[in-house]
Design a protein around this motif. Structure first.
Motif, short mmCIF file in Angstrom:
data_model
loop_
_atom_site.label_atom_id
_atom_site.label_comp_id
_atom_site.label_asym_id
_atom_site.label_seq_id
_atom_site.Cartn_x
_atom_site.Cartn_y
_atom_site.Cartn_z
N TYR A 246 0.84 -1.21 0.00
CA TYR A 246 0.00 0.00 0.00
C TYR A 246 0.87 1.26 0.00
CZ TYR A 246 -2.80 3.79 1.95
OH TYR A 246 -3.39 5.02 2.18
N MET A 247 1.89 1.28 0.85
CA MET A 247 2.78 2.43 0.92
C MET A 247 3.55 2.60 -0.38
SD MET A 247 2.15 4.01 3.63
CE MET A 247 3.45 5.23 3.35
N GLN A 248 3.90 1.50 -1.02
CA GLN A 248 4.61 1.60 -2.29
C GLN A 248 3.71 2.21 -3.37
OE1 GLN A 248 5.92 -2.09 -4.22
NE2 GLN A 248 7.87 -1.07 -4.68
N ARG A 249 2.43 1.83 -3.36
CA ARG A 249 1.50 2.43 -4.33
C ARG A 249 1.37 3.93 -4.10
NH1 ARG A 249 -1.45 -2.38 -3.36
NH2 ARG A 249 -2.86 -1.28 -1.92
N GLN A 250 1.25 4.32 -2.83
CA GLN A 250 1.15 5.74 -2.50
C GLN A 250 2.41 6.48 -2.94
OE1 GLN A 250 -2.23 5.63 -1.88
NE2 GLN A 250 -1.84 7.26 -0.41
N MET A 251 3.55 5.87 -2.67
CA MET A 251 4.82 6.48 -3.02
C MET A 251 5.00 6.56 -4.53
SD MET A 251 8.65 5.36 -1.82
CE MET A 251 8.16 5.33 -0.08
N GLN A 252 4.54 5.51 -5.25
CA GLN A 252 4.67 5.53 -6.70
C GLN A 252 3.83 6.64 -7.31
OE1 GLN A 252 6.76 3.32 -8.72
NE2 GLN A 252 6.36 5.17 -9.93
N ALA A 253 2.62 6.84 -6.77
CA ALA A 253 1.77 7.94 -7.26
C ALA A 253 2.45 9.28 -7.04
CB ALA A 253 0.42 7.90 -6.57
N ALA A 254 3.08 9.44 -5.87
CA ALA A 254 3.79 10.70 -5.58
C ALA A 254 5.01 10.85 -6.47
CB ALA A 254 4.20 10.73 -4.11
N THR A 255 5.69 9.75 -6.76
CA THR A 255 6.87 9.79 -7.63
C THR A 255 6.48 10.16 -9.05
OG1 THR A 255 7.87 8.08 -6.24
CG2 THR A 255 8.92 8.51 -8.34
N ASP A 256 5.41 9.55 -9.55
CA ASP A 256 4.91 9.89 -10.89
C ASP A 256 4.57 11.37 -10.98
OD1 ASP A 256 5.14 7.23 -11.54
OD2 ASP A 256 2.99 6.78 -11.39
N SER A 257 3.86 11.86 -9.97
CA SER A 257 3.44 13.26 -9.96
C SER A 257 4.65 14.18 -9.90
CB SER A 257 2.51 13.52 -8.77
OG SER A 257 2.08 14.86 -8.75
N ALA A 258 5.64 13.82 -9.10
CA ALA A 258 6.85 14.65 -8.98
C ALA A 258 7.63 14.69 -10.29
CB ALA A 258 7.73 14.11 -7.86
N ALA A 259 7.69 13.55 -10.98
CA ALA A 259 8.39 13.52 -12.27
C ALA A 259 7.67 14.40 -13.29
CB ALA A 259 8.48 12.08 -12.77
N LEU A 260 6.34 14.36 -13.28
CA LEU A 260 5.57 15.22 -14.19
C LEU A 260 5.79 16.70 -13.87
CD1 LEU A 260 2.24 13.18 -14.25
CD2 LEU A 260 3.81 13.50 -16.18
N ALA A 261 5.82 17.04 -12.58
CA ALA A 261 6.04 18.43 -12.18
C ALA A 261 7.42 18.90 -12.61
CB ALA A 261 5.87 18.57 -10.67
N GLY A 262 8.41 18.04 -12.45
CA GLY A 262 9.76 18.41 -12.88
C GLY A 262 9.85 18.58 -14.38
N ALA A 263 9.23 17.66 -15.12
CA ALA A 263 9.27 17.74 -16.58
C ALA A 263 8.57 19.00 -17.09
CB ALA A 263 8.63 16.50 -17.18
N ALA A 264 7.53 19.43 -16.39
CA ALA A 264 6.80 20.64 -16.81
C ALA A 264 7.68 21.88 -16.74
CB ALA A 264 5.56 20.82 -15.94
N GLU A 265 8.75 21.83 -15.94
CA GLU A 265 9.63 22.99 -15.78
C GLU A 265 10.83 22.96 -16.72
OE1 GLU A 265 9.23 25.76 -13.58
OE2 GLU A 265 7.26 24.88 -13.77
N LEU A 266 10.97 21.92 -17.52
CA LEU A 266 12.12 21.82 -18.41
C LEU A 266 12.21 23.04 -19.32
CD1 LEU A 266 12.04 18.06 -19.45
CD2 LEU A 266 13.89 19.22 -18.23
#
Length: 410
Positions: A37-57
């Motif tokens: 469960y924690m890994q799923r939560q963390m993966q969702a946060a990781t996906d979102s963080a990667a998208l946020a970073g990519a948006a700033e490229l």
């Protein structure tokens, strides 16, 4: 059959042992379920963080954007045993070394419960995601979420856009409207609500209704700092040849008269109250310029470029405000007609850049094909005359539009 007390005792021991083993498996299952469960939560946060970073490229601080996004999802670097690593370019995987991609790794020590009985007090949970910034194909955005006629093509106007049109209004009868003999042609047309055609012309392609609502695509853009007045009474020019320079124009800029020729030097112009008015056949020129339109609720006015002016206003091709020609203060509302903008130059007018009026209304017409690109982002958008919108961004960072869509790659 004769029974012995020893048999009963063995049965009890076996049952007790079985219960211990069963409880152990149940406990192990609970711990594994929690960790997953924690890994799923963390993966969702990781996906979102990667998208946020990519948006700033190409436009901002990739690492700060990714870390800030992860924090909003409950994972802050250095807190509760959390480690966040942001790599641009990625250090592993198929996109290793590619600067167009952002890699985010999050790891956190998670406690166990029943596994502590076996000496396992915690387990490290790690996740990874990679995202890139794909160029949005849109160049016209109407942001109002409910307004009727949030995007309109009026009268005998013909709009030809080499890119997409997106209307955020959910109005169920007429969010996007084509009137009179107006005709709309674009790469694609999407509207959250419904399209209403009052014209004899069929748009190409037909608008797609019911798309997902969207937010301001330039919400990340920070406004310039408004300092003290460089020109306390603004500037009014009628006749002659003059050059204006970046600064804070309190009271606005007004330019008129067929014999008037004004050059804006490169830089950022802050219009603090009074708006910007160019008309009466005046000619203005500016390359690498950005106009930030602000003011108080009583002093704010929009931008007016009318009267057949033959002007060339071109946004910067690099820096913080690359592609941004007009930037309206987001704190302003469209409660008065004076706050709205009307930009309609003559055939020789070159308006190249982003016209960003996120909370006020924009009426636009531009028939010149000289502009490499034009992006319209406003509370509502009205096309008032024959208009051509190009989408050639080769002069901008990465050769792409400032409006991006971040996409997960891994």
């Amino acid at each position: 059959m004769k029974r012995y007390r020893g048999d009963a005792g063995q049965a009890l021991l076996l049952m007790a042992f079985s219960m211990v083993v069963l409880c152990g498996f149940v406990g192990l299952g609970i711990d594994i379920g929690y960790l997953r469960y924690m890994q799923r939560q963390m993966q969702a946060a990781t996906d979102s963080a990667a998208l946020a970073g990519a948006a700033e490229l190409g436009y901002g601080d990739v690492t700060s954007a990714a870390e800030a996004d992860a924090a909003t999802n409950g994972f802050t670097d250095g807190e509760n045993g959390t480690t966040i690593t942001v790599n641009n370019p990625p250090l592993s995987g198929p996109y290793q070394g590619n600067a167009n991609y952002v890699e985010v790794l999050i790891s956190q020590e998670e406690p166990t419960f029943f596994m502590k009985l076996l000496g396992v007090n915690s387990r490290m949970v790690s996740t990874r995601a990679v995202a890139y910034s794909g160029v949005s194909g849109g160049c016209i955005y109407a942001l109002n979420p409910t307004q009727s006629s949030a995007f309109v093509v009026n009268g005998n106007s013909n709009l030809t856009a080499q890119c997409g049109i997106l209307d955020n209004s959910s109005n169920s009868t007429a969010a996007l409207v084509q009137n009179g003999s107006g005709c709309l042609s674009a790469k694609y047309i999407g509207v959250v609500g419904q399209f209403k055609n009052n014209s004899s012309c069929t748009p190409s392609p037909m608008p797609v209704s019911g798309i997902a609502g969207f937010s301001d695509p330039l919400a990340y853009l920070q406004p310039p700092t408004v300092g003290p007045c460089t020109y306390p009474s603004g500037v009014s020019i009628s006749g002659g040849t003059q050059t204006l320079y970046p600064g804070v124009y309190c009271g606005g800029i007004s330019i008129s008269g067929g014999s008037t020729d004004v050059t804006f030097s490169q830089g950022t112009y802050i219009i603090n109250g009074g708006g910007m008015n160019i008309g009466g056949g005046a000619n203005v020129h500016g390359n690498g310029v950005t106009f930030y339109i602000t003011g108080t609720s009583s002093s704010f006015k929009g931008v007016s470029i009318t009267g057949g002016t033959n002007s060339q206003l071109i946004a910067p091709s690099s820096g913080t405000y690359a592609s941004i020609l007009f930037f309206q203060d987001r704190s302003i509302s469209s409660s008065s007609s004076a706050a709205n903008s009307n930009i309609a130059g003559g055939a020789g007018t070159d308006i190249q850049g982003t016209l960003y009026f996120p909370t006020t209304n924009l009426t636009y017409a531009g028939s010149s094909t000289d502009s490499l690109y034009t992006i319209l982002i406003a509370n509502t958008v009205t096309i008032s005359n024959t208009t051509v919108i190009n989408d050639s961004y080769q002069a901008l960072p990465n050769g792409s539009s400032p409006v991006h869509s971040a996409i997960l790659a891994e």
